[in-house]
Scaffold this motif. Structure first.
Motif, PDB file in Angstrom:
ATOM      1  N   MET A 189       0.784  -1.261  -0.016  1.00 55.74           N
ATOM      2  CA  MET A 189       0.209  -0.044  -0.101  1.00 55.74           C
ATOM      3  C   MET A 189       0.880   1.499  -0.095  1.00 55.74           C
ATOM      4  O   MET A 189       1.908   1.317   0.864  1.00 55.74           O
ATOM      5  CB  MET A 189      -0.979  -0.010   1.179  1.00 55.74           C
ATOM      6  N   THR A 190       0.636   2.122  -0.840  1.00 55.41           N
ATOM      7  CA  THR A 190       1.269   3.420  -0.961  1.00 55.41           C
ATOM      8  C   THR A 190       1.376   4.197   0.329  1.00 55.41           C
ATOM      9  O   THR A 190       0.218   4.246   1.057  1.00 55.41           O
ATOM     10  CB  THR A 190       0.709   4.361  -1.983  1.00 55.41           C
ATOM     11  N   ARG A 191       2.557   4.555   0.926  1.00 58.86           N
ATOM     12  CA  ARG A 191       2.703   5.481   1.753  1.00 58.86           C
ATOM     13  C   ARG A 191       2.352   6.864   1.498  1.00 58.86           C
ATOM     14  O   ARG A 191       2.822   7.425   0.351  1.00 58.86           O
ATOM     15  CB  ARG A 191       4.302   5.427   2.438  1.00 58.86           C
ATOM     16  N   PHE A 192       1.299   7.440   2.393  1.00 59.07           N
ATOM     17  CA  PHE A 192       0.859   8.831   2.027  1.00 59.07           C
ATOM     18  C   PHE A 192       1.420   9.866   2.701  1.00 59.07           C
ATOM     19  O   PHE A 192       2.058   9.611   3.859  1.00 59.07           O
ATOM     20  CB  PHE A 192      -0.770   8.820   2.446  1.00 59.07           C
ATOM     21  N   LEU A 229      -1.002  16.487   1.651  1.00 61.79           N
ATOM     22  CA  LEU A 229      -2.322  15.969   1.272  1.00 61.79           C
ATOM     23  C   LEU A 229      -3.074  16.844   0.747  1.00 61.79           C
ATOM     24  O   LEU A 229      -3.723  16.303  -0.322  1.00 61.79           O
ATOM     25  CB  LEU A 229      -3.079  15.125   2.521  1.00 61.79           C
ATOM     26  N   ASP A 250      -1.541   8.799  -7.600  1.00 63.58           N
ATOM     27  CA  ASP A 250      -2.403   7.837  -8.594  1.00 63.58           C
ATOM     28  C   ASP A 250      -3.556   7.422  -7.994  1.00 63.58           C
ATOM     29  O   ASP A 250      -4.457   7.002  -8.295  1.00 63.58           O
ATOM     30  CB  ASP A 250      -1.474   6.804  -8.930  1.00 63.58           C
ATOM     31  N   ASP A 251      -3.338   7.030  -6.461  1.00 65.62           N
ATOM     32  CA  ASP A 251      -4.383   6.535  -5.641  1.00 65.62           C
ATOM     33  C   ASP A 251      -5.580   7.445  -5.419  1.00 65.62           C
ATOM     34  O   ASP A 251      -6.739   6.782  -5.692  1.00 65.62           O
ATOM     35  CB  ASP A 251      -3.818   6.421  -4.087  1.00 65.62           C
TER      36      ASP A 251
END
Lengths: 270, 203
Positions: A1-4, A11, A45-46
Protein backbone atom coordinates in the motif's frame (compact mmCIF):
# COMPACT_ATOMS: atom_id res chain seq x y z
CA UNK A 1 0.00 0.00 0.00
CA UNK A 2 1.29 3.44 -0.96
CA UNK A 3 2.70 5.50 1.87
CA UNK A 4 0.79 8.76 2.00
CA UNK A 5 2.31 12.10 2.83
CA UNK A 6 2.21 12.57 6.59
CA UNK A 7 1.77 16.34 6.39
CA UNK A 8 -1.73 17.73 6.01
CA UNK A 9 -0.40 20.38 3.67
CA UNK A 10 1.01 17.79 1.26
CA UNK A 11 -2.24 15.83 1.34
CA UNK A 12 -4.30 18.95 0.62
CA UNK A 13 -1.91 19.96 -2.16
CA UNK A 14 -2.21 16.53 -3.73
CA UNK A 15 -5.99 16.71 -3.60
CA UNK A 16 -6.16 20.28 -4.87
CA UNK A 17 -3.68 19.47 -7.66
CA UNK A 18 -5.95 16.63 -8.71
CA UNK A 19 -8.90 19.01 -8.92
CA UNK A 20 -6.94 21.74 -10.70
CA UNK A 21 -7.28 24.08 -7.74
CA UNK A 22 -3.64 25.13 -7.32
CA UNK A 23 -2.34 28.48 -8.46
CA UNK A 24 0.07 28.43 -11.40
CA UNK A 25 3.14 28.90 -9.23
CA UNK A 26 2.04 26.30 -6.66
CA UNK A 27 1.23 23.91 -9.44
CA UNK A 28 4.68 24.28 -11.01
CA UNK A 29 6.40 23.78 -7.66
CA UNK A 30 4.27 20.75 -6.87
CA UNK A 31 4.98 19.14 -10.27
CA UNK A 32 8.70 19.49 -9.59
CA UNK A 33 8.23 17.62 -6.31
CA UNK A 34 6.14 14.94 -8.01
CA UNK A 35 8.88 14.10 -10.48
CA UNK A 36 11.44 13.93 -7.71
CA UNK A 37 9.34 11.90 -5.24
CA UNK A 38 7.89 8.57 -6.55
CA UNK A 39 5.88 7.99 -3.35
CA UNK A 40 4.13 11.34 -3.86
CA UNK A 41 3.36 10.36 -7.44
CA UNK A 42 2.02 7.01 -6.23
CA UNK A 43 -0.21 8.74 -3.68
CA UNK A 44 -1.50 11.00 -6.43
CA UNK A 45 -2.37 7.94 -8.51
CA UNK A 46 -4.34 6.48 -5.59
CA UNK A 47 -6.34 9.67 -5.14
CA UNK A 48 -6.99 9.86 -8.86
CA UNK A 49 -8.26 6.30 -8.68
CA UNK A 50 -10.67 7.15 -5.88
CA UNK A 51 -11.92 10.22 -7.71
CA UNK A 52 -12.50 8.24 -10.87
CA UNK A 53 -14.40 5.52 -9.05
CA UNK A 54 -16.61 7.97 -7.25
CA UNK A 55 -17.37 9.72 -10.51
CA UNK A 56 -18.21 6.38 -12.09
CA UNK A 57 -20.68 5.34 -9.44
CA UNK A 58 -23.72 3.96 -11.22
CA UNK A 59 -26.98 5.82 -11.26
CA UNK A 60 -29.48 4.60 -8.70
CA UNK A 61 -33.05 4.54 -9.92
CA UNK A 62 -35.44 6.54 -7.79
CA UNK A 63 -37.74 4.18 -5.86
CA UNK A 64 -40.82 6.22 -6.82
CA UNK A 65 -41.91 9.37 -8.59
CA UNK A 66 -41.59 12.62 -6.67
CA UNK A 67 -44.29 14.48 -8.57
CA UNK A 68 -46.30 16.85 -6.45
CA UNK A 69 -50.01 16.76 -5.76
CA UNK A 70 -52.16 19.73 -4.75
CA UNK A 71 -52.47 18.10 -1.35
CA UNK A 72 -48.69 18.30 -0.91
CA UNK A 73 -48.31 21.99 -1.61
CA UNK A 74 -51.61 23.66 -2.50
CA UNK A 75 -53.88 22.64 0.31
CA UNK A 76 -51.59 23.48 3.14
CA UNK A 77 -50.83 26.87 1.63
CA UNK A 78 -54.50 27.52 0.85
CA UNK A 79 -55.54 26.48 4.33
CA UNK A 80 -53.06 28.89 5.87
CA UNK A 81 -54.12 31.70 3.57
CA UNK A 82 -57.84 31.27 4.38
CA UNK A 83 -57.41 30.77 8.10
CA UNK A 84 -55.01 33.60 8.66
CA UNK A 85 -57.30 36.54 7.73
CA UNK A 86 -60.16 34.97 9.69
CA UNK A 87 -57.90 34.56 12.70
CA UNK A 88 -56.62 38.10 12.37
CA UNK A 89 -60.17 39.44 12.18
CA UNK A 90 -61.30 37.41 15.19
CA UNK A 91 -58.24 38.55 17.14
CA UNK A 92 -58.97 42.20 16.34
CA UNK A 93 -62.62 41.84 17.38
CA UNK A 94 -61.64 40.08 20.60
CA UNK A 95 -59.07 42.77 21.36
CA UNK A 96 -61.62 45.57 20.86
CA UNK A 97 -64.19 43.76 23.00
CA UNK A 98 -61.60 43.12 25.68
CA UNK A 99 -60.58 46.78 25.83
CA UNK A 100 -64.25 47.84 25.91
CA UNK A 101 -64.97 45.36 28.65
CA UNK A 102 -62.04 46.49 30.76
CA UNK A 103 -62.98 50.12 30.31
CA UNK A 104 -66.60 49.35 31.10
CA UNK A 105 -65.57 47.39 34.15
CA UNK A 106 -63.38 50.21 35.45
CA UNK A 107 -66.05 52.83 34.84
CA UNK A 108 -68.76 50.59 36.17
CA UNK A 109 -66.83 49.81 39.31
CA UNK A 110 -66.15 53.45 40.05
CA UNK A 111 -69.80 54.10 39.34
CA UNK A 112 -71.00 51.44 41.74
CA UNK A 113 -68.60 52.63 44.42
CA UNK A 114 -69.86 56.16 44.18
CA UNK A 115 -73.48 55.14 43.99
CA UNK A 116 -73.79 52.04 46.08
CA UNK A 117 -71.57 52.90 48.99
CA UNK A 118 -73.20 56.13 50.00
CA UNK A 119 -76.59 54.54 49.82
CA UNK A 120 -76.45 52.71 53.10
CA UNK A 121 -74.50 55.58 54.54
CA UNK A 122 -77.27 57.94 53.72
CA UNK A 123 -79.79 55.51 54.97
CA UNK A 124 -77.83 54.84 58.13
CA UNK A 125 -77.63 58.53 58.74
CA UNK A 126 -81.30 58.72 58.04
CA UNK A 127 -81.98 55.84 60.36
CA UNK A 128 -79.87 57.38 63.06
CA UNK A 129 -81.36 60.78 62.66
CA UNK A 130 -84.96 61.39 63.53
CA UNK A 131 -86.64 60.53 60.32
CA UNK A 132 -88.38 63.19 58.39
CA UNK A 133 -91.61 61.95 56.88
CA UNK A 134 -90.71 63.26 53.43
CA UNK A 135 -87.26 61.70 53.33
CA UNK A 136 -88.56 58.35 54.48
CA UNK A 137 -91.08 58.41 51.73
CA UNK A 138 -88.50 59.30 49.10
CA UNK A 139 -86.10 56.67 50.40
CA UNK A 140 -88.77 54.01 50.23
CA UNK A 141 -89.59 54.81 46.67
CA UNK A 142 -85.91 54.88 45.73
CA UNK A 143 -85.10 51.46 47.15
CA UNK A 144 -85.68 49.03 44.28
CA UNK A 145 -83.29 50.47 41.64
CA UNK A 146 -79.99 49.90 43.38
CA UNK A 147 -77.89 52.14 41.17
CA UNK A 148 -80.15 55.07 41.77
CA UNK A 149 -80.52 54.45 45.45
CA UNK A 150 -77.63 56.57 46.59
CA UNK A 151 -78.25 59.66 44.53
CA UNK A 152 -81.92 59.59 45.23
CA UNK A 153 -81.34 59.03 48.91
CA UNK A 154 -78.77 61.77 49.16
CA UNK A 155 -80.92 63.96 47.06
CA UNK A 156 -83.76 63.11 49.31
CA UNK A 157 -81.65 64.00 52.30
CA UNK A 158 -80.75 67.26 50.74
CA UNK A 159 -84.25 67.87 49.57
CA UNK A 160 -85.37 67.35 53.10
CA UNK A 161 -82.96 69.99 54.24
CA UNK A 162 -83.15 72.24 51.28
CA UNK A 163 -85.94 73.96 49.55
CA UNK A 164 -84.17 73.72 46.14
CA UNK A 165 -83.62 70.11 45.00
CA UNK A 166 -81.71 70.33 41.74
CA UNK A 167 -79.28 67.84 43.26
CA UNK A 168 -81.38 64.89 42.20
CA UNK A 169 -80.25 65.34 38.62
CA UNK A 170 -76.70 65.98 39.72
CA UNK A 171 -76.73 62.89 41.85
CA UNK A 172 -77.70 60.84 38.84
CA UNK A 173 -74.77 62.31 36.94
CA UNK A 174 -72.42 61.48 39.77
CA UNK A 175 -73.74 57.97 39.84
CA UNK A 176 -72.69 57.66 36.22
CA UNK A 177 -69.02 57.85 37.00
CA UNK A 178 -67.79 60.17 39.74
CA UNK A 179 -64.87 58.43 41.42
CA UNK A 180 -65.49 59.56 45.00
CA UNK A 181 -68.37 60.57 47.12
CA UNK A 182 -67.00 63.79 48.49
CA UNK A 183 -66.17 65.39 45.13
CA UNK A 184 -69.53 64.25 43.85
CA UNK A 185 -71.23 65.85 46.74
CA UNK A 186 -69.23 69.05 46.43
CA UNK A 187 -69.97 69.05 42.69
CA UNK A 188 -73.58 68.63 43.54
CA UNK A 189 -73.30 71.45 45.96
CA UNK A 190 -71.60 73.62 43.36
CA UNK A 191 -74.22 72.91 40.79
CA UNK A 192 -76.93 73.40 43.34
CA UNK A 193 -75.36 76.70 44.15
CA UNK A 194 -75.13 77.73 40.53
CA UNK A 195 -78.59 76.55 39.68
CA UNK A 196 -80.08 78.50 42.51
CA UNK A 197 -79.60 82.12 41.88
CA UNK A 198 -79.91 83.17 45.51
CA UNK A 199 -79.06 80.49 48.01
CA UNK A 200 -80.07 81.19 51.51
CA UNK A 201 -77.51 81.24 54.32
CA UNK A 202 -79.41 78.54 56.13
CA UNK A 203 -79.43 76.32 53.08
CA UNK A 204 -75.70 76.78 52.50
CA UNK A 205 -74.95 75.91 56.10
CA UNK A 206 -77.03 72.75 55.92
CA UNK A 207 -75.43 71.64 52.69
CA UNK A 208 -72.02 72.19 54.22
CA UNK A 209 -72.95 70.41 57.40
CA UNK A 210 -74.89 67.37 56.44
CA UNK A 211 -73.49 65.23 53.64
CA UNK A 212 -69.72 65.61 53.42
CA UNK A 213 -68.42 64.57 56.83
CA UNK A 214 -70.91 61.74 57.13
CA UNK A 215 -70.70 60.23 53.68
CA UNK A 216 -66.90 59.82 53.64
CA UNK A 217 -66.61 57.69 56.77
CA UNK A 218 -69.71 55.70 55.96
CA UNK A 219 -68.08 54.36 52.79
CA UNK A 220 -66.00 52.22 55.11
CA UNK A 221 -68.93 51.65 57.39
CA UNK A 222 -70.67 49.38 54.92
CA UNK A 223 -70.41 46.28 57.16
CA UNK A 224 -72.59 47.95 59.73
CA UNK A 225 -75.31 48.29 57.14
CA UNK A 226 -77.32 45.23 58.21
CA UNK A 227 -78.57 47.30 61.07
CA UNK A 228 -80.58 49.27 58.59
CA UNK A 229 -83.19 47.10 56.95
CA UNK A 230 -83.24 49.07 53.67
CA UNK A 231 -79.46 48.65 53.14
CA UNK A 232 -79.49 44.87 52.55
CA UNK A 233 -80.34 44.77 48.84
CA UNK A 234 -77.52 47.11 47.83
CA UNK A 235 -74.47 44.90 48.56
CA UNK A 236 -76.37 41.82 47.47
CA UNK A 237 -77.16 43.38 44.11
CA UNK A 238 -73.78 44.96 43.39
CA UNK A 239 -71.40 42.09 44.19
CA UNK A 240 -72.60 39.59 41.53
CA UNK A 241 -72.60 42.25 38.86
CA UNK A 242 -68.94 42.99 39.60
CA UNK A 243 -67.94 39.33 39.54
CA UNK A 244 -69.76 38.81 36.24
CA UNK A 245 -67.74 41.66 34.75
CA UNK A 246 -64.56 40.07 36.04
CA UNK A 247 -65.44 36.62 34.75
CA UNK A 248 -66.33 38.00 31.34
CA UNK A 249 -63.12 39.99 31.32
CA UNK A 250 -61.06 36.92 32.24
CA UNK A 251 -62.80 34.73 29.66
CA UNK A 252 -62.36 37.28 26.91
CA UNK A 253 -58.72 37.74 27.89
CA UNK A 254 -58.14 33.99 27.59
CA UNK A 255 -59.89 33.91 24.21
CA UNK A 256 -57.72 36.78 23.05
CA UNK A 257 -54.53 35.02 24.14
CA UNK A 258 -55.69 31.84 22.38
CA UNK A 259 -56.41 33.71 19.15
CA UNK A 260 -53.07 35.48 19.19
CA UNK A 261 -51.27 32.16 19.75
CA UNK A 262 -53.22 30.53 16.91
CA UNK A 263 -52.40 33.42 14.57
CA UNK A 264 -48.69 33.13 15.36
CA UNK A 265 -48.73 29.36 14.79
CA UNK A 266 -50.57 29.64 11.46
CA UNK A 267 -48.25 32.40 10.32
CA UNK A 268 -45.18 30.33 11.17
CA UNK A 269 -46.56 27.28 9.40
CA UNK A 270 -47.19 29.34 6.32
CA UNK B 1 -39.06 19.05 -23.40
CA UNK B 2 -39.23 22.81 -23.64
CA UNK B 3 -37.63 23.50 -20.29
CA UNK B 4 -37.88 27.32 -20.27
CA UNK B 5 -41.59 27.15 -21.18
CA UNK B 6 -42.26 24.59 -18.46
CA UNK B 7 -40.41 26.72 -15.92
CA UNK B 8 -42.41 29.79 -16.91
CA UNK B 9 -45.68 27.87 -16.61
CA UNK B 10 -44.61 26.53 -13.23
CA UNK B 11 -43.78 30.06 -12.16
CA UNK B 12 -47.37 30.97 -12.98
CA UNK B 13 -48.53 28.16 -10.68
CA UNK B 14 -49.05 25.36 -13.20
CA UNK B 15 -48.39 22.21 -11.20
CA UNK B 16 -48.52 19.91 -14.24
CA UNK B 17 -45.68 21.78 -15.89
CA UNK B 18 -43.66 21.59 -12.72
CA UNK B 19 -44.30 17.86 -12.45
CA UNK B 20 -42.86 17.35 -15.91
CA UNK B 21 -39.69 19.00 -14.65
CA UNK B 22 -39.80 16.73 -11.61
CA UNK B 23 -39.94 13.64 -13.82
CA UNK B 24 -37.00 14.95 -15.80
CA UNK B 25 -34.75 15.64 -12.84
CA UNK B 26 -35.88 13.31 -10.08
CA UNK B 27 -33.14 10.75 -10.84
CA UNK B 28 -30.14 13.07 -10.43
CA UNK B 29 -31.79 14.71 -7.42
CA UNK B 30 -32.46 11.36 -5.76
CA UNK B 31 -28.97 10.09 -6.59
CA UNK B 32 -27.23 13.04 -5.01
CA UNK B 33 -29.42 12.70 -1.91
CA UNK B 34 -28.75 8.97 -1.82
CA UNK B 35 -24.98 9.40 -1.95
CA UNK B 36 -25.02 12.05 0.75
CA UNK B 37 -27.58 10.48 3.08
CA UNK B 38 -26.38 6.93 2.56
CA UNK B 39 -29.75 5.21 2.51
CA UNK B 40 -32.92 5.17 0.48
CA UNK B 41 -35.59 6.43 2.87
CA UNK B 42 -33.72 9.57 3.89
CA UNK B 43 -32.80 10.16 0.25
CA UNK B 44 -36.48 9.88 -0.76
CA UNK B 45 -37.49 12.32 1.96
CA UNK B 46 -34.78 14.77 0.89
CA UNK B 47 -35.76 14.47 -2.78
CA UNK B 48 -39.45 15.03 -2.03
CA UNK B 49 -38.63 17.97 0.20
CA UNK B 50 -36.43 19.37 -2.58
CA UNK B 51 -39.24 19.40 -5.13
CA UNK B 52 -41.75 20.87 -2.69
CA UNK B 53 -39.28 23.59 -1.79
CA UNK B 54 -38.42 24.16 -5.46
CA UNK B 55 -42.11 24.59 -6.38
CA UNK B 56 -42.71 27.03 -3.54
CA UNK B 57 -39.64 29.07 -4.50
CA UNK B 58 -39.71 28.74 -8.26
CA UNK B 59 -40.48 32.44 -8.69
CA UNK B 60 -37.04 33.12 -7.24
CA UNK B 61 -35.38 31.09 -9.98
CA UNK B 62 -33.62 33.63 -12.16
CA UNK B 63 -32.31 31.54 -15.05
CA UNK B 64 -29.11 29.54 -15.42
CA UNK B 65 -28.97 25.79 -15.08
CA UNK B 66 -32.26 24.54 -13.65
CA UNK B 67 -30.59 21.24 -12.77
CA UNK B 68 -27.85 23.13 -10.91
CA UNK B 69 -30.53 25.09 -9.03
CA UNK B 70 -32.25 21.85 -8.01
CA UNK B 71 -28.92 20.33 -6.98
CA UNK B 72 -28.26 23.26 -4.69
CA UNK B 73 -31.67 22.81 -3.10
CA UNK B 74 -31.17 19.08 -2.53
CA UNK B 75 -27.69 19.74 -1.15
CA UNK B 76 -29.15 22.22 1.31
CA UNK B 77 -31.95 19.82 2.27
CA UNK B 78 -29.44 17.03 2.96
CA UNK B 79 -27.12 19.37 4.81
CA UNK B 80 -29.95 20.65 7.03
CA UNK B 81 -31.10 17.10 7.73
CA UNK B 82 -27.58 15.98 8.67
CA UNK B 83 -27.19 18.95 10.99
CA UNK B 84 -30.59 18.26 12.52
CA UNK B 85 -29.53 14.68 13.18
CA UNK B 86 -26.36 15.90 14.82
CA UNK B 87 -28.38 18.12 17.16
CA UNK B 88 -30.86 15.32 17.88
CA UNK B 89 -28.92 12.05 17.62
CA UNK B 90 -31.95 9.93 18.61
CA UNK B 91 -33.59 10.80 15.30
CA UNK B 92 -30.79 9.17 13.32
CA UNK B 93 -30.79 5.76 15.04
CA UNK B 94 -32.27 4.18 11.96
CA UNK B 95 -29.65 5.74 9.75
CA UNK B 96 -26.88 4.64 12.11
CA UNK B 97 -28.06 1.07 11.98
CA UNK B 98 -27.99 1.25 8.19
CA UNK B 99 -24.43 2.52 8.27
CA UNK B 100 -23.40 -0.31 10.55
CA UNK B 101 -24.95 -3.02 8.45
CA UNK B 102 -23.76 -1.70 5.13
CA UNK B 103 -25.33 0.08 2.20
CA UNK B 104 -28.95 -0.08 1.22
CA UNK B 105 -29.05 -3.36 -0.68
CA UNK B 106 -32.39 -2.58 -2.28
CA UNK B 107 -31.19 0.69 -3.70
CA UNK B 108 -27.96 -0.77 -4.99
CA UNK B 109 -30.05 -3.50 -6.64
CA UNK B 110 -31.83 -0.75 -8.56
CA UNK B 111 -28.65 0.40 -10.25
CA UNK B 112 -29.41 1.54 -13.73
CA UNK B 113 -27.57 -0.59 -16.22
CA UNK B 114 -28.47 -0.83 -19.85
CA UNK B 115 -25.34 -2.16 -21.51
CA UNK B 116 -23.67 -4.50 -19.03
CA UNK B 117 -24.10 -8.22 -18.86
CA UNK B 118 -25.27 -9.85 -15.64
CA UNK B 119 -21.76 -10.71 -14.40
CA UNK B 120 -20.30 -7.29 -15.04
CA UNK B 121 -23.39 -5.75 -13.54
CA UNK B 122 -22.94 -7.85 -10.38
CA UNK B 123 -19.28 -6.85 -10.08
CA UNK B 124 -20.05 -3.20 -10.57
CA UNK B 125 -22.86 -3.40 -8.02
CA UNK B 126 -20.42 -4.98 -5.58
CA UNK B 127 -17.92 -2.18 -6.08
CA UNK B 128 -20.64 0.45 -5.80
CA UNK B 129 -21.84 -1.12 -2.57
CA UNK B 130 -18.29 -1.09 -1.19
CA UNK B 131 -17.79 2.56 -2.15
CA UNK B 132 -21.12 3.56 -0.65
CA UNK B 133 -20.23 1.66 2.51
CA UNK B 134 -16.94 3.56 2.72
CA UNK B 135 -18.73 6.85 2.02
CA UNK B 136 -21.19 6.11 4.80
CA UNK B 137 -18.31 5.64 7.20
CA UNK B 138 -17.05 9.19 6.61
CA UNK B 139 -17.96 12.08 8.88
CA UNK B 140 -21.00 13.92 7.45
CA UNK B 141 -19.08 17.03 6.43
CA UNK B 142 -16.36 15.05 4.63
CA UNK B 143 -18.87 12.78 2.90
CA UNK B 144 -20.89 15.70 1.65
CA UNK B 145 -17.82 17.56 0.37
CA UNK B 146 -16.39 14.59 -1.49
CA UNK B 147 -19.77 13.60 -2.99
CA UNK B 148 -20.38 17.14 -4.23
CA UNK B 149 -16.87 17.24 -5.71
CA UNK B 150 -16.31 13.76 -7.12
CA UNK B 151 -19.83 12.46 -7.71
CA UNK B 152 -21.58 15.70 -8.57
CA UNK B 153 -18.63 17.48 -10.16
CA UNK B 154 -19.08 20.79 -8.34
CA UNK B 155 -16.10 23.13 -8.00
CA UNK B 156 -14.71 24.15 -4.61
CA UNK B 157 -16.38 27.55 -4.56
CA UNK B 158 -19.78 26.06 -5.26
CA UNK B 159 -19.30 23.45 -2.56
CA UNK B 160 -18.24 26.12 -0.08
CA UNK B 161 -21.45 28.04 -0.82
CA UNK B 162 -23.63 24.96 -0.48
CA UNK B 163 -21.99 23.91 2.77
CA UNK B 164 -21.83 27.47 4.05
CA UNK B 165 -18.16 27.17 4.90
CA UNK B 166 -14.76 28.49 3.86
CA UNK B 167 -12.96 27.39 0.72
CA UNK B 168 -9.96 26.17 2.73
CA UNK B 169 -12.25 24.00 4.87
CA UNK B 170 -13.73 22.43 1.74
CA UNK B 171 -10.25 21.72 0.41
CA UNK B 172 -9.25 20.05 3.65
CA UNK B 173 -12.46 18.01 3.93
CA UNK B 174 -12.14 16.66 0.41
CA UNK B 175 -8.50 15.68 0.90
CA UNK B 176 -9.21 13.87 4.17
CA UNK B 177 -12.28 12.17 2.76
CA UNK B 178 -10.29 10.83 -0.19
CA UNK B 179 -7.57 9.52 2.09
CA UNK B 180 -10.13 7.73 4.28
CA UNK B 181 -11.92 6.32 1.25
CA UNK B 182 -8.65 5.01 -0.08
CA UNK B 183 -7.88 3.29 3.23
CA UNK B 184 -11.42 1.91 3.44
CA UNK B 185 -11.36 0.53 -0.10
CA UNK B 186 -7.94 -1.04 0.55
CA UNK B 187 -9.48 -2.87 3.48
CA UNK B 188 -12.24 -4.09 1.15
CA UNK B 189 -9.64 -5.04 -1.49
CA UNK B 190 -9.87 -8.76 -0.93
CA UNK B 191 -13.63 -8.70 -1.40
CA UNK B 192 -13.58 -6.80 -4.66
CA UNK B 193 -13.14 -8.32 -8.09
CA UNK B 194 -9.53 -8.03 -9.32
CA UNK B 195 -10.41 -5.47 -11.95
CA UNK B 196 -11.71 -3.07 -9.32
CA UNK B 197 -8.93 -3.35 -6.77
CA UNK B 198 -6.75 -0.37 -6.04
CA UNK B 199 -3.14 -0.41 -7.05
CA UNK B 200 -1.14 -2.19 -4.33
CA UNK B 201 -4.09 -4.11 -2.96
CA UNK B 202 -3.39 -7.64 -1.86
CA UNK B 203 -4.12 -10.02 -4.72
Amino acid sequence: MTRFPSSDRDLEQLSAYLDGNLSASDRAAFETRLTADPSLQSALDDLQNIKTRLGALPVVRAPRNFTLTPAMIGQSARRASTWLPALNFATAIAAVLFVALVAGNVLGRSGTVSTAAPAPAAEVSLAQAPANADTAAVTDTAEPPVALQAPVASAATESAAEPFTGTAGVGGGAGGGAPAVAPATSAAQKQTATETSVPTLEGLLRVADTPTPETLPTVTAVPSVPEAPTAEPAPAGVAPAGSIWQIAQLALGLVLIGLITASVIVRRKK
Amino acid sequence: MDEPALIQSAQRGDLDSFNRLVLEYQTPVYNLAYRIMGEGDSASDAAQETFISAYKNIRRYRGGSFKGWLMRIVTNACYDELRRRKRRPAASLEALSVVETGPDADSEARLVSQTEGPEAHAERSELAAAIQHCLDGLPDDQRMAVVLCDVQGMDYAEIARSMRTALGTVKSRIARARLKLRDCLHSHGELLPAAFRLEGDPS
